[in-house]
Design an enzyme around this catalytic site. Sequence first.
Site, mmCIF file in Angstrom:
data_model
loop_
_atom_site.group_PDB
_atom_site.id
_atom_site.type_symbol
_atom_site.label_atom_id
_atom_site.label_comp_id
_atom_site.label_asym_id
_atom_site.label_seq_id
_atom_site.Cartn_x
_atom_site.Cartn_y
_atom_site.Cartn_z
ATOM 1 N N LEU A 1 0.837 -1.306 0.027
ATOM 2 C CA LEU A 1 -0.035 0.069 -0.117
ATOM 3 C C LEU A 1 0.861 1.182 0.068
ATOM 4 C CD1 LEU A 1 -2.756 1.343 0.154
ATOM 5 C CD2 LEU A 1 -2.774 1.037 2.524
ATOM 6 N N HIS B 1 5.664 17.707 8.041
ATOM 7 C CA HIS B 1 4.956 16.621 7.308
ATOM 8 C C HIS B 1 4.157 16.947 6.244
ATOM 9 C CE1 HIS B 1 5.955 14.871 11.346
ATOM 10 N NE2 HIS B 1 6.000 13.701 10.817
HETATM 11 C C1 LIG Z 1 8.943 10.720 14.270
HETATM 12 N N1 LIG Z 1 8.309 9.612 14.088
HETATM 13 C C2 LIG Z 1 8.626 8.225 14.336
HETATM 14 C C3 LIG Z 1 8.001 7.458 15.160
HETATM 15 N N2 LIG Z 1 8.401 6.046 15.389
HETATM 16 C C4 LIG Z 1 9.428 5.742 14.765
HETATM 17 N N3 LIG Z 1 9.723 4.516 15.374
HETATM 18 N N4 LIG Z 1 10.270 6.643 14.030
HETATM 19 C C5 LIG Z 1 9.967 7.765 14.004
HETATM 20 O O1 LIG Z 1 10.935 8.468 13.375
HETATM 21 N N5 LIG Z 1 6.571 7.608 15.367
HETATM 22 C C6 LIG Z 1 6.196 9.158 15.274
HETATM 23 C C7 LIG Z 1 6.891 9.917 14.100
HETATM 24 C C8 LIG Z 1 6.282 9.298 12.923
HETATM 25 N N6 LIG Z 1 6.915 9.558 11.702
HETATM 26 C C9 LIG Z 1 7.586 8.762 10.742
HETATM 27 C C10 LIG Z 1 8.450 9.523 9.757
HETATM 28 C C11 LIG Z 1 8.926 8.921 8.864
HETATM 29 C C12 LIG Z 1 8.819 7.419 8.767
HETATM 30 C C13 LIG Z 1 9.573 6.735 7.674
HETATM 31 O O2 LIG Z 1 9.982 7.396 6.772
HETATM 32 N N7 LIG Z 1 9.613 5.480 7.497
HETATM 33 C C14 LIG Z 1 9.978 5.033 6.596
HETATM 34 C C15 LIG Z 1 10.762 3.713 6.922
HETATM 35 C C16 LIG Z 1 12.243 4.027 7.723
HETATM 36 C C17 LIG Z 1 13.167 2.893 7.477
HETATM 37 O O3 LIG Z 1 13.154 2.231 8.573
HETATM 38 N N8 LIG Z 1 13.877 2.930 6.478
HETATM 39 C C18 LIG Z 1 14.854 1.710 6.220
HETATM 40 C C19 LIG Z 1 14.521 0.864 5.052
HETATM 41 C C20 LIG Z 1 14.250 1.815 3.948
HETATM 42 C C21 LIG Z 1 13.426 0.825 2.949
HETATM 43 O O4 LIG Z 1 12.263 0.749 2.792
HETATM 44 N N9 LIG Z 1 14.129 0.087 1.931
HETATM 45 C C22 LIG Z 1 13.613 -0.488 0.940
HETATM 46 C C23 LIG Z 1 14.661 -0.251 -0.262
HETATM 47 C C24 LIG Z 1 15.012 0.916 -0.666
HETATM 48 C C25 LIG Z 1 16.002 1.080 -1.639
HETATM 49 O O5 LIG Z 1 16.411 -0.019 -2.248
HETATM 50 O O6 LIG Z 1 16.159 2.214 -2.383
HETATM 51 C C26 LIG Z 1 13.474 -1.757 1.307
HETATM 52 O O7 LIG Z 1 13.834 -2.277 2.319
HETATM 53 O O8 LIG Z 1 12.404 -2.305 0.591
HETATM 54 C C27 LIG Z 1 15.979 2.248 5.928
HETATM 55 O O9 LIG Z 1 16.218 3.464 5.624
HETATM 56 O O10 LIG Z 1 17.151 1.418 5.907
HETATM 57 C C28 LIG Z 1 8.953 4.500 5.464
HETATM 58 O O11 LIG Z 1 9.487 4.430 4.153
HETATM 59 O O12 LIG Z 1 7.733 4.487 5.606
HETATM 60 C C29 LIG Z 1 8.056 6.848 9.816
HETATM 61 C C30 LIG Z 1 7.567 7.552 10.818
#
Ligand SMILES: CN1c2c(nc(N)[nH]c2=O)NC[C@@H]1CNc1ccc(C(=O)N[C@@H](CCC(=O)N[C@@H](CCC(=O)N[C@@H](CCC(=O)O)C(=O)O)C(=O)O)C(=O)O)cc1
Length: 759
Positions: free
Chosen positions: A18, A695
């Site tokens: 999603l 945001h």
């Molecule tokens: C400040 N906030 C947070 C909360 N809770 C947390 N645990 N962390 C927080 O920062 N709660 C309140 C708020 C909520 N806000 C947010 C803001 C942003 C995100 C967010 O950006 N989430 C990302 C995932 C972050 C992450 O862990 N990334 C990993 C994996 C990245 C990924 O998906 N990789 C892909 C491949 C990418 C590529 O090849 O290009 C994959 O694995 O498939 C990383 O950086 O390594 C999101 O995308 O949703 C969350 C809460």
Amino acid sequence: MSQIHLLGFPRIGAKRELKFLVEKFWKNEIDDAALQAGARELRQKHWLLQKGAGLDISPVGDFSLYDQVLDAQVLVGAIPRRFGFDARTLSSEQYFQLARGNAQQHALEMTKWFDTNYHYLVPEWQADTTFAANPAPLLAQVAEAQALGIQAKSVLVGPLTLLWQGKAKQAGFDRLALLPALLETYRELLAALHSAGVQWVQLDEPILSLDLPQAWLDALADSYRQLAQSPLKLLLATYFGDVSAHAALLKTLPVAGLHLDLVRAPQQLAAFLQGWPQDKVLSAGLIDGRNIWRADLDAVLQQAEALRAQLGDKLWLAPSCSLLHTPFDLAQEIKLDVDLKSWLAFAVQKVNELKLLKRGLQQGRASIANELTASNFAREQRRTNPRIHQVAVAARLAALQPGSDRRSSPYPLRAEAQASWLKLPLLPTTTIGSFPQTAEIRAARAAFKRGEIDAANYEAAMKAEIELVIRKQEALDIDVLVHGEAERNDMVEYFGEQLDGFAFTEYGWVQSYGSRCVKPPIIYGDVARPQPMTVSWTVYAQSLTSRPVKGMLTGPVTILQWSFVRNDLPRSEVCRQIALAINDEVLDLENAGIKVIQIDEPAVREGLPLKRGDWDAYLAWAGEAFRLSCAGVDDSTQIHTHMCYSEFGDILPAIAALDADVITIETSRSDMELLRDFGSFHYPNEIGPGVYDIHSPRIPGEHELEKLLAKALDVIPARRLWVNPDCGLKTRGWPEVEAALQAMVNVTKRLRQQLTASV
Ligand SMILES: CN1c2c(nc(N)[nH]c2=O)NC[C@@H]1CNc1ccc(C(=O)N[C@@H](CCC(=O)N[C@@H](CCC(=O)N[C@@H](CCC(=O)O)C(=O)O)C(=O)O)C(=O)O)cc1
Ligand SMILES: N[C@@H](CCS)C(=O)O
Ligand SMILES: [Zn+2]
């Protein structure tokens, strides 16, 4: 026959389908038809999965492209008039503008859903709010489910919860004034669902777990008496807490069923069983919807058997709350330690646990003998596993003395010691920590994890990013710099990965807001910090500049709150263990010359118990944990903390008692309303109210920033005021970030001149 059902299912998908779908739509990579088709496909997949697992009836309406509370506002035709949209003809673009803002309008305010890490979009209520039933989106989903042979139970946010969770936009406006019109709209929605062949409607009223004013309780009783006139069967769903104070009332309501959260509040059952009306379904929430531990099948079956003896077929079994708050499927975790894995259950496994319970009830224990044995074995193995307990951690906790959590001097003396070396201008500017987590950064991390690039290359890529962030901040002329958090996947997961006692998953994503997900670590054992976690990155950043670089840590309460926490120790004790681990890092940073250190605690408010009677005990241990995490630093070391998306008004004394030298807070979406509370409370230390909403992709105008800062100066003396965005910038792109920060610095410089001239 007892039914098994779910209050809701994780809509994000096993592989976050999603998220990727919606983000593609935002980037114009797919059109609306493809968005809708993708969403439909996901819903169908989830319903078929539930059907395959033996669920008798499936939730419909728990799916959302962004947020279920926003969807409820669309269903009742009450989207804020300031957008000029018509709910009945709302396009997908307009729907997302409500959630994310547009050039003219800021987005709906976003805040925590009760004590979870899920954020919902806050309805705006005012005297001229009108409602108009708009059942089409829900009916379309009902039809989709029916086409698959699924018996649909429609899920709606209950009218009282919808009103309560919204904000009165005019001072003194009583949201209850809107109830009669809202009820009329719900009646129309129910009628439409009935015509579509729906039999059961689940109305979620989690506000019953809060301390509600009597007027709201009376209104709730009255409302359900009216709504129950519908030929539909209504299931009133409560969760997240104890509602036994309302047992007498709830038992007399003419609804067809009531759901109770018996994981959070097992003690409430007795009050309901006594004189339980024969004709009502009791949906027993016996499987934990908020945590990932495997159920003790034997114990839960015993509970279910006892309930069944009294209630017969009127007993339904369910998870305690929607499974929105749990990850999707443990089976995907092929790298997880096998012992640990055997102690866990994600959403798919929880559905299976329900199926086993049903079979156990229907066909007797022998029919699930193997599963009971496996569950008992896992329970025993977890209880006695040596990796869970570390003698040194227990000893360190036991050695804590009263006052171990205090800094040596009061704030005014510390402020002098800090000012003498920091030499910051009036209204110092800073940011909250993260800078854009670009696709390149994430791709580099993904490649490193897959072994496609080695550690040296990964480190070089992150260092290049840190250097870029430092140079950009210098060019913008920001006063206190950050290293940008490029090396962090997430502010909690990053620390969890480096601490003893934590495990982390590959796919254990949980929706946090909109398309954004988090992967909460699992705290399964005693917590300790084997080695420094952030020092080398921070020292590297500091080596690049003569301006102070803030060390950046996540605080103990937030790490606790945003992890799945072991259920064999009190949360307060786990939190204290984390505090000591963070304290090790703070002292190492200080030793390495990093003398401005931010310890983020955005989850302090979220962790607050839902009932006021439990607040003091929580605030005492949470506050102590924060203070422990920064204990022992020199007076001249400046401790910052940061909090976002929370209402602090009612806990300001506890926030002040954290005694951070500087606190940065979210205030801009609420137009600095929050700051007024800080002003009237006479918050004693320094404070940086966020001057723009990070945001939303919207870039704030300088005039708007000036107005917000003027409001801030009305309540906080200039010498204690900082200027910064609302929260970290990781979700934004560089062009927006640079433009917004430039505006912020420009406005601050002008204001400084005015303030200096007027002295
Ligand atoms: C400040 N906030 C947070 C909360 N809770 C947390 N645990 N962390 C927080 O920062 N709660 C309140 C708020 C909520 N806000 C947010 C803001 C942003 C995100 C967010 O950006 N989430 C990302 C995932 C972050 C992450 O862990 N990334 C990993 C994996 C990245 C990924 O998906 N990789 C892909 C491949 C990418 C590529 O090849 O290009 C994959 O694995 O498939 C990383 O950086 O390594 C999101 O995308 O949703 C969350 C809460
Ligand atoms: N330091 C973190 C705080 C988010 S609440 C960040 O900047 O992303
Ligand atoms: Zn924040």
